[in-house]
Write an enzyme that holds these catalytic residues in place. Structure first.
Site, short mmCIF file in Angstrom:
data_model
loop_
_atom_site.label_atom_id
_atom_site.label_comp_id
_atom_site.label_asym_id
_atom_site.label_seq_id
_atom_site.Cartn_x
_atom_site.Cartn_y
_atom_site.Cartn_z
N TYR A 8 -13.72 17.48 -17.72
CA TYR A 8 -14.26 15.90 -17.78
C TYR A 8 -15.39 15.86 -16.59
O TYR A 8 -15.31 16.34 -15.75
CB TYR A 8 -13.14 15.07 -17.49
CG TYR A 8 -13.63 13.63 -17.14
CD1 TYR A 8 -13.93 12.95 -18.52
CD2 TYR A 8 -13.64 13.19 -15.90
CE1 TYR A 8 -14.54 11.74 -18.19
CE2 TYR A 8 -14.05 11.72 -15.88
CZ TYR A 8 -14.18 11.24 -17.03
OH TYR A 8 -14.76 9.63 -16.82
N ASP A 68 -4.93 19.10 -15.98
CA ASP A 68 -5.31 17.78 -16.48
C ASP A 68 -4.72 17.59 -17.87
O ASP A 68 -5.41 18.12 -18.67
CB ASP A 68 -6.75 17.69 -16.04
CG ASP A 68 -7.37 16.01 -16.63
OD1 ASP A 68 -6.43 15.66 -17.53
OD2 ASP A 68 -8.31 15.49 -16.27
N ARG A 107 1.08 -1.16 0.05
CA ARG A 107 0.07 0.06 -0.05
C ARG A 107 0.87 1.15 -0.02
O ARG A 107 0.56 2.36 -0.65
CB ARG A 107 -1.00 -0.04 1.15
CG ARG A 107 -1.71 1.35 1.43
CD ARG A 107 -3.05 1.18 2.20
NE ARG A 107 -3.15 0.44 3.03
CZ ARG A 107 -2.47 0.39 4.36
NH1 ARG A 107 -1.90 1.45 4.82
NH2 ARG A 107 -2.79 -0.36 5.27
N LYS A 167 -6.30 6.42 -20.41
CA LYS A 167 -6.08 6.93 -21.91
C LYS A 167 -4.90 6.82 -22.58
O LYS A 167 -4.34 5.58 -22.80
CB LYS A 167 -6.65 8.69 -21.81
CG LYS A 167 -7.85 8.66 -20.55
CD LYS A 167 -9.08 8.06 -21.07
CE LYS A 167 -10.27 8.22 -19.94
NZ LYS A 167 -10.64 9.31 -19.69
C1 LIG Z 1 -11.28 9.78 -18.44
C2 LIG Z 1 -10.58 11.34 -17.80
C3 LIG Z 1 -10.66 11.50 -16.41
C4 LIG Z 1 -11.04 10.20 -15.36
O1 LIG Z 1 -10.16 9.17 -15.46
P1 LIG Z 1 -10.60 7.51 -15.22
O2 LIG Z 1 -9.37 6.74 -15.74
O3 LIG Z 1 -11.57 7.23 -16.18
O4 LIG Z 1 -10.87 7.81 -13.94
C5 LIG Z 1 -10.13 12.54 -15.97
N1 LIG Z 1 -9.86 13.62 -16.74
C6 LIG Z 1 -9.98 13.39 -18.25
C7 LIG Z 1 -9.71 14.71 -19.13
C8 LIG Z 1 -10.46 12.18 -18.63
O5 LIG Z 1 -10.53 12.27 -19.87
#
Ligand SMILES: *Cc1c(COP(=O)(O)O)cnc(C)c1O
Length: 380
Positions: free
Chosen positions: A102, A173, A50, A198
């Protein structure tokens, strides 16, 4: 000479010349929960997974290296990363966020963070228009650039300067461009977030999230929270993401080249009202993108003439998958209204331009002609 970005996707600089673990070229998966100790007061450097696991630590070093941060934190999803970051805020604090984010981040801010007494004020940060919202309680500015899904582009360096003049953190982000195309920390941001699900992992097969920072105080807090709350990424998933990152550069180059062709093709379709791709010179953020990023990515948002056409497209696509998510090798088409942004209040959604005729394409690495042929079939 400093290693280039595409080389850094494959190799951790500190590992060069190292033959640990029998010279394994692929870093091993340490599938262990705990670690034995030679004696009281001694440790191998690992105590319990952890807190830290060697595979996760290796992946974190690769991501930190790619973003130019002092440390990175690998957690179980992108939302786990956003949630973990919010732990650094206290009741009474305020955050200024871009209104086009998002959908999951907005859901977290409006439902979970709000209950903790942290207020999030939304505005169009890409217009550099947020100074009027700064109060003595404001602690951070939270943006995406380009935004999901409307592809608004914010000048990161300029936003960082304004934020720092008011003693605020800038959080970016960076999911849509990945560290291969954009490095917000190098432009003045304090924290970078990624949905590792992604582009970083890139194969639509695993969930992951990252926080990267170049601030020692934030690093220390986040290490404590990961150890305490336990959202660290599992060893096998860490290995999958590390494996994905090895091909980040080639995947993104190919996907971007496909995206250019598709965006240009879409622009000439009579039933397509609007094409939003920051690589098109008519995009309002084009010049800023050229300055602050090394590419335009492979996300395209477009608006068709009516909802019936949306239904036709989503019902007819076969090669292109009608699915949530983005950044993988397979091309996906998403309908923000009922998928990624379903929980965003309708008023905000429409104000941001996410009408029920808007679709989002995450262009993959198939042959561009095959993708265009499919789009031709489903749009006409
Ligand atoms: C998909 C996404 C998230 C969230 O990520 P997960 O891995 O689906 O929890 C956050 N910010 C952006 C810009 C995203 O495209």
């Amino acid at each position: 000479m400093a290693r280039k970005n595409d080389t850094l996707c494959l190799h951790l600089e500190e590992d060069e010349g190292d033959c640990r673990f029998f010279g394994a070229v692929s870093f091993p998966i340490f599938q262990t929960a705990t670690y034995s100790h030679p004696a009281l007061g001694q440790s191998t450097g690992f105590d319990y997974s952890r807190l830290q696991n060697p595979t996760r630590e290796h992946l974190e070093k690769i991501v930190a290296q790619l973003e130019g941060g002092i440390d990175a934190f690998a957690v179980s999803s992108g939302m786990a990363a956003v949630a973990l970051l919010t732990e650094i805020f206290q009741p009474g604090d305020e955050i200024i966020a871009d209104s086009d984010l998002y959908g999951g981040s907005i859901r977290l801010f409006d439902n979970v963070l709000k209950n903790k007494g942290v207020k999030v004020c939304y505005t169009e940060c890409y217009k550099s228009d947020f100074k009027h919202l700064i109060t003595p309680k404001t602690k951070a500015v939270y943006i995406e650039t380009p935004t999901n899904p409307m592809m608004n582009v914010t000048d990161i360096a300029k936003t960082a300067e304004t934020a720092h003049n008011h003693n605020l953190l800038l959080v970016v982000d960076n999911t849509f461009l990945s560290p291969y195309f954009q490095n917000p920390l190098k432009l003045g941001a304090d924290v970078v977030i990624h949905s590792g699900t992604k582009f970083l992992s890139g194969h639509n097969d695993t969930l992951a999230g990252f926080i990267v920072t170049n601030r020692a105080d934030i690093q220390e807090k986040l290490r404590f929270f990961i150890k305490t709350t336990g959202s660290g990424l599992a060893p096998f998933d860490s290995w999958l993401v590390e494996r994905g990152i090895k091909t980040l550069a080639v995947r993104m180059d190919k996907a971007q080249s496909n995206a250019f062709k598709i965006a240009q093709w879409l622009e000439n379709q009579p039933k397509v009202r609007r094409v939003i791709y920051p690589g098109l010179p008519n995009h309002p953020g084009y010049e800023i993108m050229k300055r602050q990023a090394r590419g335009f990515g492979s996300m395209i948002t477009f608006e068709v003439e009516n909802k019936a056409l949306v239904e036709q497209i989503l019902g007819k696509v076969r090669l292109i998958k009608f699915a949530e998510s983005l950044g993988g090798v397979e091309t996906l088409i998403t309908y923000p209204t009922t998928q990624t942004h379903a929980d965003v209040p309708e008023e905000t959604r429409l104000k941001n331009g996410i009408t029920d005729c808007v679709l989002r394409l995450s262009v993959g690495i198939e042959n561009a002609e095959d993708l265009i042929e499919e789009l031709q079939n489903v749009i006409s």
